[in-house]
Design a protein around this motif. Structure first.
Motif, PDB file in Angstrom:
ATOM      1  N   SER A  53      -4.389 -56.794  -7.379  1.00 56.85           N
ATOM      2  CA  SER A  53      -4.783 -56.000  -8.547  1.00 56.85           C
ATOM      3  C   SER A  53      -4.813 -56.910  -9.779  1.00 56.85           C
ATOM      4  O   SER A  53      -3.845 -57.628 -10.053  1.00 56.85           O
ATOM      5  CB  SER A  53      -3.790 -54.850  -8.765  1.00 56.85           C
ATOM      6  OG  SER A  53      -4.174 -54.069  -9.875  1.00 56.85           O
ATOM      7  N   PHE A  54      -5.926 -56.874 -10.504  1.00 65.80           N
ATOM      8  CA  PHE A  54      -6.117 -57.726 -11.670  1.00 65.80           C
ATOM      9  C   PHE A  54      -6.203 -56.889 -12.945  1.00 65.80           C
ATOM     10  O   PHE A  54      -6.727 -55.772 -12.922  1.00 65.80           O
ATOM     11  CB  PHE A  54      -7.405 -58.544 -11.532  1.00 65.80           C
ATOM     12  CG  PHE A  54      -7.377 -59.548 -10.416  1.00 65.80           C
ATOM     13  CD1 PHE A  54      -7.069 -60.872 -10.668  1.00 65.80           C
ATOM     14  CD2 PHE A  54      -7.649 -59.171  -9.115  1.00 65.80           C
ATOM     15  CE1 PHE A  54      -7.041 -61.809  -9.640  1.00 65.80           C
ATOM     16  CE2 PHE A  54      -7.626 -60.096  -8.078  1.00 65.80           C
ATOM     17  CZ  PHE A  54      -7.311 -61.418  -8.346  1.00 65.80           C
ATOM     18  N   ASP A  55      -5.698 -57.437 -14.048  1.00 64.06           N
ATOM     19  CA  ASP A  55      -5.812 -56.729 -15.313  1.00 64.06           C
ATOM     20  C   ASP A  55      -7.165 -57.051 -15.957  1.00 64.06           C
ATOM     21  O   ASP A  55      -7.915 -57.897 -15.438  1.00 64.06           O
ATOM     22  CB  ASP A  55      -4.633 -57.067 -16.242  1.00 64.06           C
ATOM     23  CG  ASP A  55      -4.671 -58.497 -16.761  1.00 64.06           C
ATOM     24  OD1 ASP A  55      -5.696 -59.193 -16.592  1.00 64.06           O
ATOM     25  OD2 ASP A  55      -3.656 -58.932 -17.343  1.00 64.06           O
ATOM     26  N   LYS A  59      -6.020 -61.526 -15.094  1.00 56.98           N
ATOM     27  CA  LYS A  59      -4.733 -61.973 -14.569  1.00 56.98           C
ATOM     28  C   LYS A  59      -4.375 -61.149 -13.334  1.00 56.98           C
ATOM     29  O   LYS A  59      -4.625 -59.946 -13.288  1.00 56.98           O
ATOM     30  CB  LYS A  59      -3.631 -61.811 -15.615  1.00 56.98           C
ATOM     31  CG  LYS A  59      -3.727 -62.750 -16.809  1.00 56.98           C
ATOM     32  CD  LYS A  59      -2.535 -62.540 -17.733  1.00 56.98           C
ATOM     33  CE  LYS A  59      -2.558 -63.469 -18.912  1.00 56.98           C
ATOM     34  NZ  LYS A  59      -1.370 -63.265 -19.796  1.00 56.98           N
ATOM     35  N   LEU A  60      -3.790 -61.819 -12.357  1.00 54.57           N
ATOM     36  CA  LEU A  60      -3.321 -61.126 -11.167  1.00 54.57           C
ATOM     37  C   LEU A  60      -1.993 -60.464 -11.483  1.00 54.57           C
ATOM     38  O   LEU A  60      -1.080 -61.090 -12.025  1.00 54.57           O
ATOM     39  CB  LEU A  60      -3.137 -62.115 -10.010  1.00 54.57           C
ATOM     40  CG  LEU A  60      -2.569 -61.534  -8.701  1.00 54.57           C
ATOM     41  CD1 LEU A  60      -3.548 -60.552  -8.088  1.00 54.57           C
ATOM     42  CD2 LEU A  60      -2.253 -62.664  -7.722  1.00 54.57           C
ATOM     43  N   MET A  61      -1.876 -59.180 -11.158  1.00 59.86           N
ATOM     44  CA  MET A  61      -0.627 -58.465 -11.371  1.00 59.86           C
ATOM     45  C   MET A  61       0.355 -58.812 -10.251  1.00 59.86           C
ATOM     46  O   MET A  61      -0.041 -59.060  -9.111  1.00 59.86           O
ATOM     47  CB  MET A  61      -0.872 -56.952 -11.398  1.00 59.86           C
ATOM     48  CG  MET A  61      -1.903 -56.500 -12.425  1.00 59.86           C
ATOM     49  SD  MET A  61      -1.500 -57.027 -14.115  1.00 59.86           S
ATOM     50  CE  MET A  61       0.018 -56.097 -14.404  1.00 59.86           C
ATOM     51  N   LEU A  62       1.626 -58.847 -10.611  1.00 60.41           N
ATOM     52  CA  LEU A  62       2.660 -59.162  -9.627  1.00 60.41           C
ATOM     53  C   LEU A  62       2.578 -58.168  -8.460  1.00 60.41           C
ATOM     54  O   LEU A  62       2.668 -56.963  -8.658  1.00 60.41           O
ATOM     55  CB  LEU A  62       4.039 -59.068 -10.283  1.00 60.41           C
ATOM     56  CG  LEU A  62       5.244 -59.423  -9.409  1.00 60.41           C
ATOM     57  CD1 LEU A  62       5.237 -60.899  -9.051  1.00 60.41           C
ATOM     58  CD2 LEU A  62       6.542 -59.053 -10.122  1.00 60.41           C
ATOM     59  N   PHE A 164       3.964 -67.115 -10.257  1.00 62.10           N
ATOM     60  CA  PHE A 164       4.631 -66.089 -11.054  1.00 62.10           C
ATOM     61  C   PHE A 164       6.013 -66.518 -11.527  1.00 62.10           C
ATOM     62  O   PHE A 164       6.778 -65.702 -12.028  1.00 62.10           O
ATOM     63  CB  PHE A 164       4.740 -64.791 -10.247  1.00 62.10           C
ATOM     64  CG  PHE A 164       3.441 -64.049 -10.122  1.00 62.10           C
ATOM     65  CD1 PHE A 164       3.104 -63.065 -11.039  1.00 62.10           C
ATOM     66  CD2 PHE A 164       2.550 -64.347  -9.104  1.00 62.10           C
ATOM     67  CE1 PHE A 164       1.900 -62.382 -10.939  1.00 62.10           C
ATOM     68  CE2 PHE A 164       1.343 -63.675  -8.987  1.00 62.10           C
ATOM     69  CZ  PHE A 164       1.006 -62.693  -9.913  1.00 62.10           C
ATOM     70  N   LYS A 172       7.168 -63.376 -13.693  1.00 62.80           N
ATOM     71  CA  LYS A 172       6.237 -62.829 -14.674  1.00 62.80           C
ATOM     72  C   LYS A 172       5.521 -61.618 -14.071  1.00 62.80           C
ATOM     73  O   LYS A 172       5.353 -61.534 -12.856  1.00 62.80           O
ATOM     74  CB  LYS A 172       5.221 -63.895 -15.078  1.00 62.80           C
ATOM     75  CG  LYS A 172       5.832 -65.106 -15.768  1.00 62.80           C
ATOM     76  CD  LYS A 172       4.773 -66.123 -16.179  1.00 62.80           C
ATOM     77  CE  LYS A 172       4.162 -66.805 -14.969  1.00 62.80           C
ATOM     78  NZ  LYS A 172       3.238 -67.898 -15.361  1.00 62.80           N
ATOM     79  N   GLU A 173       5.115 -60.704 -14.913  1.00 63.94           N
ATOM     80  CA  GLU A 173       4.426 -59.500 -14.443  1.00 63.94           C
ATOM     81  C   GLU A 173       2.967 -59.770 -14.094  1.00 63.94           C
ATOM     82  O   GLU A 173       2.346 -59.018 -13.355  1.00 63.94           O
ATOM     83  CB  GLU A 173       4.510 -58.392 -15.493  1.00 63.94           C
ATOM     84  CG  GLU A 173       5.892 -57.770 -15.612  1.00 63.94           C
ATOM     85  CD  GLU A 173       6.336 -57.112 -14.320  1.00 63.94           C
ATOM     86  OE1 GLU A 173       5.528 -56.409 -13.683  1.00 63.94           O
ATOM     87  OE2 GLU A 173       7.494 -57.320 -13.916  1.00 63.94           O
ATOM     88  N   SER A 174       2.407 -60.851 -14.629  1.00 62.90           N
ATOM     89  CA  SER A 174       1.020 -61.208 -14.332  1.00 62.90           C
ATOM     90  C   SER A 174       0.871 -62.717 -14.450  1.00 62.90           C
ATOM     91  O   SER A 174       1.702 -63.396 -15.064  1.00 62.90           O
ATOM     92  CB  SER A 174       0.051 -60.496 -15.279  1.00 62.90           C
ATOM     93  OG  SER A 174       0.281 -60.887 -16.628  1.00 62.90           O
ATOM     94  N   ARG A 176      -2.278 -66.065 -14.492  1.00 57.37           N
ATOM     95  CA  ARG A 176      -3.658 -66.540 -14.417  1.00 57.37           C
ATOM     96  C   ARG A 176      -3.816 -67.469 -13.214  1.00 57.37           C
ATOM     97  O   ARG A 176      -2.853 -68.098 -12.776  1.00 57.37           O
ATOM     98  CB  ARG A 176      -4.043 -67.294 -15.692  1.00 57.37           C
ATOM     99  CG  ARG A 176      -4.148 -66.401 -16.919  1.00 57.37           C
ATOM    100  CD  ARG A 176      -4.808 -67.142 -18.072  1.00 57.37           C
ATOM    101  NE  ARG A 176      -4.898 -66.306 -19.252  1.00 57.37           N
ATOM    102  CZ  ARG A 176      -5.816 -65.360 -19.431  1.00 57.37           C
ATOM    103  NH1 ARG A 176      -6.744 -65.164 -18.503  1.00 57.37           N
ATOM    104  NH2 ARG A 176      -5.827 -64.628 -20.526  1.00 57.37           N
TER     105      ARG A 176
END
Length: 210
Positions: A53-55, A59-62, A164, A172-174, A176
């Motif tokens: 899942s990307f924001d 950025k990739l979400m954790l 991460f 980290k929560e997200s 790059r």
């Protein structure tokens, strides 16, 4: 005549049931297709690719609940076997999302959307209840690889790599995507299949053997 009429009536009823069944089946398929399309649309809105899942910023979400995924192995390259300077001295607990693992079993290939999580743990000691050896200590990082031909079209094998790791061991929560030079060259040079170190994961080797 009465018998013939009864036979015709029965045949008509059967034909009617067949039509109703066909309509019901078509309706169910349409509903299922609509549901799939709806889920796909929601996934796109949330920036999802497979289990990733990307924001909106890319950025990739954790990843969540990855410990419920398929565990494929835990390689370790300790410092004392590498002149005290191992590049990655931690245990690497490696997981792959279930959907991609299932397709790997069936096809022997990593599908577009495959997510591989590498959870790092320190080497906690050399002695244990079963004797001398290496045992995991504390978690101290997490890395993720995502295969996506749409997001990483220009990357070797369409793989994107993420770290991460945060301050004080907190994740980290997200994150790059890392530069190509950070991870990809090692995978290109040493990985057995599609930039994945399948040679070190007995679960993946067994899956391909089936």
């Amino acid at each position: 005549m009465k018998k013939k009429y009864s036979q015709c009536r029965s045949a008509a009823m059967i034909a009617g049931f067949v039509v109703l069944f066909a309509l019901a089946a078509a309706s169910a398929l349409a509903a299922e297709k609509g549901m799939v399309e709806m889920i796909t649309d929601v996934a796109k809105e949330k920036g999802m690719i497979g289990a990733a899942s990307f924001d909106p910023q890319g950025k990739l979400m954790l990843p969540k609940d990855y410990r419920r995924w398929v565990f494929v192995g835990a390689p370790v390259t300790p410092n004392d076997m590498n002149g005290g300077k191992a590049a990655f001295p931690e245990f690497h607990h490696v997981y792959i999302d279930p959907g991609s693992f299932k397709l790997y079993q069936e096809t022997g290939k990593f599908r577009d959307g495959t997510v591989i999580v590498k959870e790092l743990a320190t080497v906690g000691g050399k002695k244990g209840a079963s004797g001398n050896g290496y045992f995991p200590g504390e978690f101290n990082g997490l890395a993720v690889a995502v295969k996506s031909s749409s997001r990483f079209a220009d990357e070797p094998g369409n793989w994107g790599y993420f770290n991460f790791g945060g301050e004080g061991g907190k994740l980290k929560e997200s994150a790059r995507a890392q530069e190509t030079a950070a991870c990809s060259p090692c995978h290109q040079k040493n990985a057995a299949q599609d930039l994945v170190f399948t040679q070190y994961y007995p679960v993946l080797r067994a899956a391909r053997a089936k």
